[in-house]
Design an enzyme around this catalytic site. Structure first.
Site, PDB file in Angstrom:
ATOM      1  N   THR A  12       0.823  -1.214   0.000  1.00 40.39           N
ATOM      2  CA  THR A  12       0.000   0.000   0.000  1.00 40.39           C
ATOM      3  C   THR A  12       0.855   1.261   0.000  1.00 40.39           C
ATOM      4  O   THR A  12       0.530   2.245  -0.669  1.00 40.39           O
ATOM      5  CB  THR A  12      -0.931   0.019   1.222  1.00 40.39           C
ATOM      6  N   SER A  54       0.863  -7.263  -0.970  1.00 40.45           N
ATOM      7  CA  SER A  54       1.419  -8.272  -0.065  1.00 40.45           C
ATOM      8  C   SER A  54       0.520  -9.498   0.095  1.00 40.45           C
ATOM      9  O   SER A  54       0.957 -10.523   0.613  1.00 40.45           O
ATOM     10  CB  SER A  54       1.733  -7.668   1.302  1.00 40.45           C
ATOM     11  N   THR A  85       0.813  -4.297   4.321  1.00 38.85           N
ATOM     12  CA  THR A  85       0.495  -4.635   5.703  1.00 38.85           C
ATOM     13  C   THR A  85      -0.183  -5.998   5.871  1.00 38.85           C
ATOM     14  O   THR A  85      -0.115  -6.597   6.946  1.00 38.85           O
ATOM     15  CB  THR A  85      -0.424  -3.565   6.333  1.00 38.85           C
ATOM     16  N   ASP A  86      -0.842  -6.508   4.827  1.00 42.22           N
ATOM     17  CA  ASP A  86      -1.665  -7.704   5.011  1.00 42.22           C
ATOM     18  C   ASP A  86      -0.860  -8.922   5.442  1.00 42.22           C
ATOM     19  O   ASP A  86      -1.336  -9.734   6.232  1.00 42.22           O
ATOM     20  CB  ASP A  86      -2.447  -8.011   3.738  1.00 42.22           C
TER      21      ASP A  86
END
Length: 334
Positions: A12, A54, A85-86
Site C-alpha cells: 500500500t 502483499s 500490511t496484510d
C-alpha cells in the site's frame, strides 16, 4: 551518518489508484522522495526487489528479500523493508528465522494509506523506521509502525483500516518513537558473532482452523499431503470429540514418520496450554504433541517452515521449536 538500504517490495505504501483499485506502482526511490527530512537522519540508498500487493507474498519472495540483505549486508549499517500490511507480520516472522543473529537492524514497515496521499500514515512510519534503523542499539528484525517498535516474531495485524494496525502479542513493545526520539522499554543485549542466512522454507506445513461442526475427513487429506499440520484450536487448545477418532487414527497411522501435528489457538492473546482441559490434556499426553504456547500464529507457521526446510528429525525439530529465536517464545514447559 549511518548508511541504510531501503528495500522496496510494493504494498500500500507504494500504491497508486487505478480503475481496478489500489495497486503497487511507485518505486522505492519514488517512495523515499516523499520524506526529504530523512537527509537529517541517515544516508539512504534504495533497491526495488519486488512490486507486489502483499496478499501475493510467498516464501519464494521472502528468499528474494533475504538475498538482497545478504548481498548488501557488508555495505550498509541497517535495512528498511517497505512492505504491504496484510502479510507484513508473516514476513517479519519469516525474516526473523531466515536472518538470525544480525547486529544490524532489519526494519519492516508499511502503511495503511499510500504515501502519495495528502492524509497518510506512510511518511511517519517510514521516517520512524529510518530513525530506528540508524540507532546504535537497534538490531535483528523488528517492525516499526504507528510509532511502535514490535519484535519481528510478535506482530499481528489486528485492524484492517486504522493506523494502529499492529499489536505486539504476548510481549511488550520494544520501544516507541515520539517526535523522532526512541524510548526503549526493553534494553537490547548486543548481538555477538556473525549473522546466519537461511533460504530453505518447506511448503509441507499447513494450517487447519477448527470451527464447530467441522467434518473429520479434512484431517486425513491434510496428513496425507503435508508433513506438519498446525491445528488452530479454540481457547487454550484441544480437539473436539467429533474429530477425535479420525485424529487418533491419523496420528497412529503416521507414527514413526516425519508427520507432526502442532497445536495453537485462535485466541490472539495469552496462548495455549493443552494441560488445562480434558479435550487437550489426553491427546498431548498420548501423542507428545508440540504446542505453540505464547507464540503468534505467524511465528509458529514460519518457524515450522524453516525447521522442516532444515530437514531436522522430529526429535531435533521438537527441541528446536522450543528454542527461543528473536524473542518468539517465553513459555517453554513441554
Amino acid at each position: 551518518m549511518k548508511k541504510i538500504l531501503m528495500i522496496g517490495t510494493g504494498g500500500t505504501i507504494a500504491s497508486k489508484q487505478t480503475e481496478a483499485g489500489l495497486t503497487p506502482g511507485l518505486t522505492a526511490e519514488d517512495v523515499l522522495s516523499y520524506i526529504p527530512a530523512v537527509e537529517h537522519v541517515c544516508q539512504v540508498e534504495t533497491i526495488q526487489v519486488l512490486n507486489l500487493d502483499s496478499t501475493n507474498m510467498t516464501p519464494e519472495h521472502w528468499k528474494v528479500i533475504v538475498k538482497a540483505i545478504e548481498d548488501n549486508y557488508a555495505s550498509y549499517d541497517g535495512f528498511v523493508v517497505c512492505h504491504g500490511t496484510d502479510t507484513l507480520g508473516y514476513t517479519a516472522a519469516a525474516l526473523s528465522y531466515m536472518i538470525q543473529n544480525s547486529a544490524k537492524p532489519i526494519v519492516v514497515t508499511g502503511s495503511q494509506k499510500p504515501i502519495s496521499r495528502d492524509i497518510t500514515d506512510a511518511k511517519t512510519n517510514l521516517l520512524d523506521s529510518f530513525i530506528y534503523a540508524s540507532d546504535d542499539a537497534s538490531q535483528n528484525v523488528s517492525i516499526v509502525f504507528d510509532g511502535k517498535v514490535i519484535c519481528g516474531t510478535r506482530a499481528k495485524k489486528e485492524r484492517a483500516k486504522s493506523y494502529n494496525a499492529f499489536s505486539s502479542i504476548n510481549f511488550p513493545y520494544l520501544a516507541v518513537i515520539q517526535d523522532g526520539v526512541i524510548v526503549r522499554y526493553i534494553p537490547e543485549v548486543p548481538v555477538r558473532g556473525i549473522p546466519s542466512f537461511y533460504y530453505e522454507m518447506s511448503d509441507k506445513v499447513t494450517l487447519l482452523k477448527l470451527y464447530p461442526g467441522m467434518k473429520a475427513d479434512i484431517l486425513s487429506f491434510l496428513f496425507e499431503n503435508y508433513d506438519i499440520v498446525v491445528i488452530e484450536s479454540f481457547g487454550v487448545g484441544g480437539m473436539p470429540n467429533s474429530l477425535m477418532d479420525t485424529f487418533s487414527e491419523e496420528m497412529d497411522k503416521w507414527k514413526g514418520t516425519d508427520k507432526l501435528a502442532v497445536m495453537t489457538t485462535q485466541v490472539a492473546n495469552e496462548g495455549s496450554n493443552m494441560t488445562v482441559y480434558e479435550v487437550g490434556r489426553q491427546i498431548k499426553a498420548d501423542f507428545h504433541m508440540i504446542e505453540a504456547y505464547d507464540m503468534t500464529l505467524e511465528a509458529t507457521m514460519t518457524k515450522l517452515m524453516w525447521l522442516r526446510g532444515m530437514n531436522y528429525s522430529n526429535t531435533r525439530l521438537r527441541e528446536a521449536f522450543y528454542t527461543e529465536i528473536n524473542r518468539d517464545i517465553l513459555f517453554k514447559k513441554h
